[in-house]
Design a protein around this motif. Structure first.
Motif, mmCIF file in Angstrom:
data_model
loop_
_atom_site.group_PDB
_atom_site.id
_atom_site.type_symbol
_atom_site.label_atom_id
_atom_site.label_comp_id
_atom_site.label_asym_id
_atom_site.label_seq_id
_atom_site.Cartn_x
_atom_site.Cartn_y
_atom_site.Cartn_z
ATOM 1 N N THR A 1 0.828 -1.209 0.000
ATOM 2 C CA THR A 1 0.000 0.000 0.000
ATOM 3 C C THR A 1 0.859 1.255 0.000
ATOM 4 O OG1 THR A 1 -1.760 -1.149 1.181
ATOM 5 C CG2 THR A 1 -1.806 1.249 1.240
ATOM 6 N N LEU A 2 1.890 1.247 0.860
ATOM 7 C CA LEU A 2 2.764 2.413 0.927
ATOM 8 C C LEU A 2 3.548 2.597 -0.358
ATOM 9 C CD1 LEU A 2 4.099 2.085 4.581
ATOM 10 C CD2 LEU A 2 2.350 3.649 3.716
ATOM 11 N N GLN A 3 3.974 1.493 -0.975
ATOM 12 C CA GLN A 3 4.670 1.601 -2.248
ATOM 13 C C GLN A 3 3.750 2.137 -3.328
ATOM 14 O OE1 GLN A 3 6.247 -2.307 -2.952
ATOM 15 N NE2 GLN A 3 8.193 -1.857 -1.906
ATOM 16 N N GLN A 4 2.484 1.726 -3.284
ATOM 17 C CA GLN A 4 1.542 2.204 -4.276
ATOM 18 C C GLN A 4 1.269 3.689 -4.090
ATOM 19 O OE1 GLN A 4 -2.318 0.417 -4.048
ATOM 20 N NE2 GLN A 4 -2.928 1.059 -6.087
ATOM 21 N N LEU A 5 1.160 4.115 -2.838
ATOM 22 C CA LEU A 5 0.896 5.522 -2.583
ATOM 23 C C LEU A 5 2.080 6.391 -2.998
ATOM 24 C CD1 LEU A 5 -0.835 5.371 0.896
ATOM 25 C CD2 LEU A 5 -1.906 5.795 -1.316
ATOM 26 N N ASN A 6 3.272 5.902 -2.757
ATOM 27 C CA ASN A 6 4.485 6.628 -3.121
ATOM 28 C C ASN A 6 4.518 7.983 -2.435
ATOM 29 O OD1 ASN A 6 6.951 6.938 -4.373
ATOM 30 N ND2 ASN A 6 6.083 7.827 -6.236
ATOM 31 N N HIS A 7 4.125 8.023 -1.172
ATOM 32 C CA HIS A 7 4.118 9.261 -0.403
ATOM 33 C C HIS A 7 4.834 9.043 0.914
ATOM 34 C CE1 HIS A 7 1.380 11.190 -3.212
ATOM 35 N NE2 HIS A 7 0.610 10.115 -3.155
ATOM 36 N N ALA A 8 5.576 10.070 1.334
ATOM 37 C CA ALA A 8 6.349 9.955 2.568
ATOM 38 C C ALA A 8 5.512 10.285 3.788
ATOM 39 C CB ALA A 8 7.573 10.864 2.506
ATOM 40 N N TRP B 131 -3.187 14.102 -21.998
ATOM 41 C CA TRP B 131 -4.145 13.341 -21.199
ATOM 42 C C TRP B 131 -3.536 12.015 -20.731
ATOM 43 C CZ3 TRP B 131 -6.691 8.677 -21.106
ATOM 44 C CH2 TRP B 131 -7.823 8.583 -20.292
ATOM 45 N N SER B 132 -2.889 11.295 -21.640
ATOM 46 C CA SER B 132 -2.312 9.997 -21.262
ATOM 47 C C SER B 132 -1.177 10.178 -20.259
ATOM 48 C CB SER B 132 -1.813 9.260 -22.508
ATOM 49 O OG SER B 132 -0.823 10.021 -23.187
ATOM 50 N N ASP B 133 -0.336 11.209 -20.442
ATOM 51 C CA ASP B 133 0.729 11.458 -19.480
ATOM 52 C C ASP B 133 0.163 11.897 -18.134
ATOM 53 O OD1 ASP B 133 2.648 10.772 -21.319
ATOM 54 O OD2 ASP B 133 3.119 12.839 -21.896
ATOM 55 N N SER B 134 -0.938 12.629 -18.163
ATOM 56 C CA SER B 134 -1.583 13.048 -16.914
ATOM 57 C C SER B 134 -2.100 11.839 -16.145
ATOM 58 C CB SER B 134 -2.730 14.024 -17.205
ATOM 59 O OG SER B 134 -2.259 15.214 -17.805
ATOM 60 N N GLU B 135 -2.706 10.899 -16.848
ATOM 61 C CA GLU B 135 -3.190 9.678 -16.197
ATOM 62 C C GLU B 135 -2.024 8.871 -15.634
ATOM 63 O OE1 GLU B 135 -5.343 6.327 -14.888
ATOM 64 O OE2 GLU B 135 -5.779 8.467 -15.107
ATOM 65 N N GLU B 136 -0.897 8.868 -16.340
ATOM 66 C CA GLU B 136 0.279 8.153 -15.842
ATOM 67 C C GLU B 136 0.834 8.824 -14.592
ATOM 68 O OE1 GLU B 136 4.616 6.529 -17.468
ATOM 69 O OE2 GLU B 136 3.220 7.574 -18.819
ATOM 70 N N LYS B 137 0.827 10.147 -14.562
ATOM 71 C CA LYS B 137 1.288 10.866 -13.366
ATOM 72 C C LYS B 137 0.424 10.512 -12.160
ATOM 73 C CE LYS B 137 3.253 14.915 -15.745
ATOM 74 N NZ LYS B 137 4.607 14.903 -15.147
ATOM 75 N N CYS B 138 -0.883 10.445 -12.371
ATOM 76 C CA CYS B 138 -1.773 10.061 -11.266
ATOM 77 C C CYS B 138 -1.532 8.616 -10.857
ATOM 78 C CB CYS B 138 -3.232 10.251 -11.680
ATOM 79 S SG CYS B 138 -3.758 11.982 -11.869
ATOM 80 N N SER B 139 -1.309 7.737 -11.831
ATOM 81 C CA SER B 139 -1.088 6.330 -11.533
ATOM 82 C C SER B 139 0.166 6.140 -10.687
ATOM 83 C CB SER B 139 -0.967 5.538 -12.839
ATOM 84 O OG SER B 139 -0.732 4.172 -12.589
ATOM 85 N N HIS B 140 1.197 6.926 -10.937
ATOM 86 C CA HIS B 140 2.412 6.837 -10.133
ATOM 87 C C HIS B 140 2.162 7.262 -8.693
ATOM 88 C CE1 HIS B 140 5.236 7.066 -13.890
ATOM 89 N NE2 HIS B 140 4.714 5.873 -13.714
ATOM 90 N N ARG B 141 1.115 8.013 -8.467
ATOM 91 C CA ARG B 141 0.751 8.434 -7.115
ATOM 92 C C ARG B 141 -0.264 7.480 -6.479
ATOM 93 N NH1 ARG B 141 1.373 13.507 -9.936
ATOM 94 N NH2 ARG B 141 2.764 14.932 -8.787
ATOM 95 N N ALA C 83 -3.174 6.728 -7.827
ATOM 96 C CA ALA C 83 -4.478 7.341 -8.057
ATOM 97 C C ALA C 83 -4.827 7.244 -9.547
ATOM 98 C CB ALA C 83 -4.452 8.798 -7.588
ATOM 99 N N HIS C 84 -5.868 7.950 -9.933
ATOM 100 C CA HIS C 84 -6.246 8.064 -11.348
ATOM 101 C C HIS C 84 -6.790 9.468 -11.567
ATOM 102 C CE1 HIS C 84 -10.409 7.698 -10.006
ATOM 103 N NE2 HIS C 84 -10.091 6.542 -9.408
ATOM 104 N N ARG D 37 -8.847 6.695 -3.324
ATOM 105 C CA ARG D 37 -9.603 6.396 -2.103
ATOM 106 C C ARG D 37 -8.756 6.700 -0.883
ATOM 107 N NH1 ARG D 37 -14.348 4.030 -2.459
ATOM 108 N NH2 ARG D 37 -14.208 3.498 -0.249
ATOM 109 N N GLN D 38 -9.417 7.129 0.180
ATOM 110 C CA GLN D 38 -8.698 7.378 1.429
ATOM 111 C C GLN D 38 -8.146 6.070 1.979
ATOM 112 O OE1 GLN D 38 -11.057 9.515 4.284
ATOM 113 N NE2 GLN D 38 -11.242 11.338 3.024
#
Length: 243
Positions: free
Chosen positions: A86-93, A133-143, A145-146, A239-240
């Motif tokens: 989960t933490l790896q998926q979130l990619n947030h400190a 648009w596709s790069d924006s979705e990829e940026k969200c996916s790295h976080r 999210a979508h 999702r939270q």
């Protein structure tokens, strides 16, 4: 008639007669051979079956304890692995958490990554970067999210209150094949009756994506179509996290 002589192994000893006194005391001695013999009880050592049963019980208990221990370790490892994923998926400190008052069982806190805004059961992030648009979705996916998926007018009002009215923001709605089949990125069914198109939208006859844009002369914020290779800002949604 003469009586038979009867002999017994009993010895009587007469006491000497003192002058003028006759003692009536006498002593009786009984041979030990006439007494019943004492029976000696010998305790036997534990036999082989008893020892074998004890060993079987010991190994059975050991197996049960080992099984319980392995099961506990497996659950602990699974929980740690899930948390790590989960933490790896979130990619947030850092996470920002608030007291949870929802019906989520056994969860105390609802969390969003730092600099994300909570609304309902989701977290939202607005990026100042511009991308296709596709790069924006990829940026969200790295976080983890979508791109933004809008389910209600209240949700859209919450988001647009945080946006710059001079910019356009990609959302997760597109018709890349250009057949009028709009599709949300999270596979939510598209409801034609629950949209927020600007007047004369959607327009165009080829594959398009959707942006949130502000038109001061119309109704304010709404949906517009835009080429998917255009560079616009983006809004991510996830999702939270409940802990």
């Amino acid at each position: 008639m003469a009586l038979p002589n009867i002999y017994t192994d009993v010895n009587f000893k007469n006491q000497p007669v003192s002058s003028g006194t006759v003692s009536d005391s006498s002593s009786c001695t009984i041979s030990s051979s006439a007494l019943p013999k004492k029976t000696t009880v010998h305790k036997s050592n534990p036999g082989f079956p008893t020892l074998l049963l004890a060993l079987l019980i010991f190994f059975l208990v050991l197996a049960i304890l080992s099984s319980v221990g392995l099961t506990t370790l497996f659950h602990m490892y699974s929980d740690l692995l899930e948390e790590k994923n989960t933490l790896q998926q979130l990619n947030h400190a850092k996470l920002h958490c608030i007291k949870n008052h929802s019906s989520v069982e056994d969860k105390v806190w609802s969390c969003c990554p730092k600099n994300w805004k909570p609304f309902g059961s989701h977290c939202y992030f607005t990026s100042r970067d511009s991308a296709s648009w596709s790069d924006s979705e990829e940026k969200c996916s790295h976080r983890g999210a979508h791109l933004l998926v809008i389910h209600s007018q209240e949700e859209q009002d919450f988001i647009t209150d945080t946006l710059n009215p001079r910019a356009h923001y990609y959302v997760g709605l597109s018709d890349t094949e250009g057949h009028g089949k709009w599709q949300w990125v999270d596979q939510t069914p598209f409801n034609q009756n629950a949209t927020s198109w600007h007047a004369d939208e959607p327009s165009g006859n080829k594959g398009f994506c959707v942006v949130l844009s502000y038109h001061p002369n119309l109704k304010g914020w709404g949906w517009s179509v835009a080429p998917c290779d255009g560079y616009h800002r983006l809004v991510c949604k996830m999702r939270q996290l409940y802990v």
